[in-house]
Design a protein around this motif. Sequence first.
Motif, PDB file in Angstrom:
ATOM      1  N   LYS A   1       0.835  -1.213   0.000  1.00  0.00           N
ATOM      2  CA  LYS A   1       0.000   0.000   0.000  1.00  0.00           C
ATOM      3  C   LYS A   1       0.865   1.257   0.000  1.00  0.00           C
ATOM      4  O   LYS A   1       0.571   2.237  -0.687  1.00  0.00           O
ATOM      5  N   GLU A   2       1.962   1.209   0.736  1.00  0.00           N
ATOM      6  CA  GLU A   2       2.831   2.397   0.847  1.00  0.00           C
ATOM      7  C   GLU A   2       3.693   2.603  -0.397  1.00  0.00           C
ATOM      8  O   GLU A   2       4.003   3.733  -0.761  1.00  0.00           O
ATOM      9  N   THR A   3       4.094   1.507  -1.058  1.00  0.00           N
ATOM     10  CA  THR A   3       5.020   1.658  -2.197  1.00  0.00           C
ATOM     11  C   THR A   3       4.306   1.708  -3.549  1.00  0.00           C
ATOM     12  O   THR A   3       4.805   2.309  -4.482  1.00  0.00           O
ATOM     13  N   ASN A   4       3.123   1.071  -3.649  1.00  0.00           N
ATOM     14  CA  ASN A   4       2.443   0.955  -4.945  1.00  0.00           C
ATOM     15  C   ASN A   4       1.576   2.193  -5.197  1.00  0.00           C
ATOM     16  O   ASN A   4       0.342   2.124  -5.188  1.00  0.00           O
ATOM     17  N   THR A   5       2.236   3.311  -5.438  1.00  0.00           N
ATOM     18  CA  THR A   5       1.494   4.560  -5.643  1.00  0.00           C
ATOM     19  C   THR A   5       0.737   4.521  -6.971  1.00  0.00           C
ATOM     20  O   THR A   5       1.199   3.933  -7.943  1.00  0.00           O
ATOM     21  N   LYS A   6      -0.432   5.147  -6.990  1.00  0.00           N
ATOM     22  CA  LYS A   6      -1.284   5.179  -8.191  1.00  0.00           C
ATOM     23  C   LYS A   6      -1.318   6.601  -8.753  1.00  0.00           C
ATOM     24  O   LYS A   6      -1.046   7.564  -8.044  1.00  0.00           O
ATOM     25  N   ASN A   7      -1.687   6.695 -10.011  1.00  0.00           N
ATOM     26  CA  ASN A   7      -1.875   8.021 -10.611  1.00  0.00           C
ATOM     27  C   ASN A   7      -3.104   8.696 -10.019  1.00  0.00           C
ATOM     28  O   ASN A   7      -4.095   8.053  -9.694  1.00  0.00           O
ATOM     29  N   ASP A   8      -3.017  10.012  -9.933  1.00  0.00           N
ATOM     30  CA  ASP A   8      -4.126  10.828  -9.454  1.00  0.00           C
ATOM     31  C   ASP A   8      -4.962  11.237 -10.673  1.00  0.00           C
ATOM     32  O   ASP A   8      -4.436  11.820 -11.622  1.00  0.00           O
ATOM     33  N   PRO A   9      -6.277  10.924 -10.673  1.00  0.00           N
ATOM     34  CA  PRO A   9      -7.087  11.251 -11.856  1.00  0.00           C
ATOM     35  C   PRO A   9      -7.099  12.744 -12.181  1.00  0.00           C
ATOM     36  O   PRO A   9      -7.139  13.128 -13.351  1.00  0.00           O
ATOM     37  N   SER A  10      -7.016  13.591 -11.148  1.00  0.00           N
ATOM     38  CA  SER A  10      -7.048  15.041 -11.415  1.00  0.00           C
ATOM     39  C   SER A  10      -5.780  15.490 -12.144  1.00  0.00           C
ATOM     40  O   SER A  10      -5.804  16.410 -12.957  1.00  0.00           O
TER      41      SER A  10
END
Length: 589
Positions: free
Chosen positions: A372-381
Amino acid sequence: MGTEQTTEILLCLSPVEVANLKEGINFFRNKSTGKDYILYKSKSRLRACKNVCKHQGGLFIKDIEDLAGRSVRCTKHNWKLDVSTMKYINPPESFCQDELVVEMDENNGLLLLELNPPNPWDSEPRSPEELDFGEVQITYLTHACMDLKLGDKRMVFDPWLMGPAFARGWWLLHEPPSDWLERLCQADLIYISHLHSDHLSYPTLKKLAGRRPDVPIYVGNTERPVFWNLNQSGVQLTNINVVPFGVWQQVDKNLRFMILMDGVHPEMDTCIIVEYKGHKILNTVDCTRPNGGRLPMKVALMMSDFAGGASGFPMTFSGGKFTEEWKAQFIKTERKKLLNYKAQLVKNLQPRIYCPFAGYFVESHPSDKYIKETNTKNDPSELNNLIKKNSDVITWTPRPGATLDLGRMLKDPTDSKGIIEPPEGTKIYKDSWDFEPYLEILNAAVGDEIFLHSSWIKEYFTWAGFKDYNLVVRMIETDEDFNPFPGGYDYLVDFLDLSFPKERPQREHPYEEIRSRVDVIRHVVKNGLLWDELYIGFQTRLQRDPDIYHHLFWNHFQIKLPLTPPNWRSFLTCCEQNGPGISQECKTT
């Protein structure tokens, strides 16, 4: 109705240019279209392809490391293509490049041809009619699930509204609207894009089937059926419809839809065009190259994934280059590339409205805190800002229960009633998940009688059917923290001859070590499930030497396992007949 194949001339070479072709690799550009091509000459034989990498559309250049002069290297991710065979050599045994037809004309000039079905959505075209306000409404529920009101019909995409996906690795980020089950029960049709459990959610469908087992569900005719595991799931659905690709399915006089395949994963991935009164809604879902990259332009509404993070790579890898710093940098770079790719796609296709979705999951189980801490996702905005900078496409980042009125938005994008947000105080994000019932199902496999007999290993891998490949894998069953599980199995599989040696063989061989949480690996083995549950669900930790992606191996266990599970009943009968202590010799069935 099927679509007729057509021939398109992509490049013409004059007799002089043909005479000047050198042995090996030749690069060409069609000056009028700006498109690039590669021709490979071996004596009198010619092969040709587009100069576009299958991975993410990068341009190939000469591979200076290849002294034989047969391979080209992609400028994006260093993928390598052997143009003499049209096979990718990095990653090895992965894709083949689509070949173009080479034709000589009567003057010894040369034509490069592409055989194409015409864009199938252009068959029987319809002019857009004006929509009444409220006639077409799109409501976002969660993740990749949309509820579409199309006149007096209701259509739902990819309902994942309860429980986990990928064993226990993914959980819903958003709180679905409280009336989600009513919405599903009222649907005239449900489209499920592919077999991954964040789209084909058996916990959700079980709940639906309890109320309305005959709800019409539509899927594409993929090589691996979307519902390959329906019988074993115990979910009683009685109205599943498999439809051919690229053919309009008429629902009523105003509404039709067409399912298209993915160019990179045609065996499992699909996307959809829905058309109501001539207005198209394009949902590319998780496709890497939907319809091989050919898509309708200027649709009314386009939606696609955007977030990234739907893979065990690189978070679950260790050893060699896989330091925390390297992983963090890789993830950051990859997410940025994905954002730019999606923004460019939207700019090229010019939909009136674009909606990023299908990326709203979270690794919320406490044991997956590291992921959860390392697998960052893109921000839709961030994606929407990028799109706005480059085009005048309207963007919509929906919250659960938000509704877009297509008629209003097409008429006046500034209409305050064009998008209705959920009521004030509506819970947007989940803050608790019901882990226990799902973990109990997985834990039940740990003590299963199968695993009292060590010969299950031979039985399982024989059933899986992958062999004649030079790879040795060490499989280690672990606890929650990926330490060896007390009393668990730790064994080698040599896939060259499908043997199970006590030590690694003397010959040269690539090696992988796969540590898997015992509850998940045993659940997967017992039920004959695909290994995406392990890999995409972050339930493994991997090391490999050398650091090579073995496409054939992973592709087999992620998509090509047999459609029926292992016959464990017969296996146990055999073990009983042989008596305790000799189960290792139990014959495989």
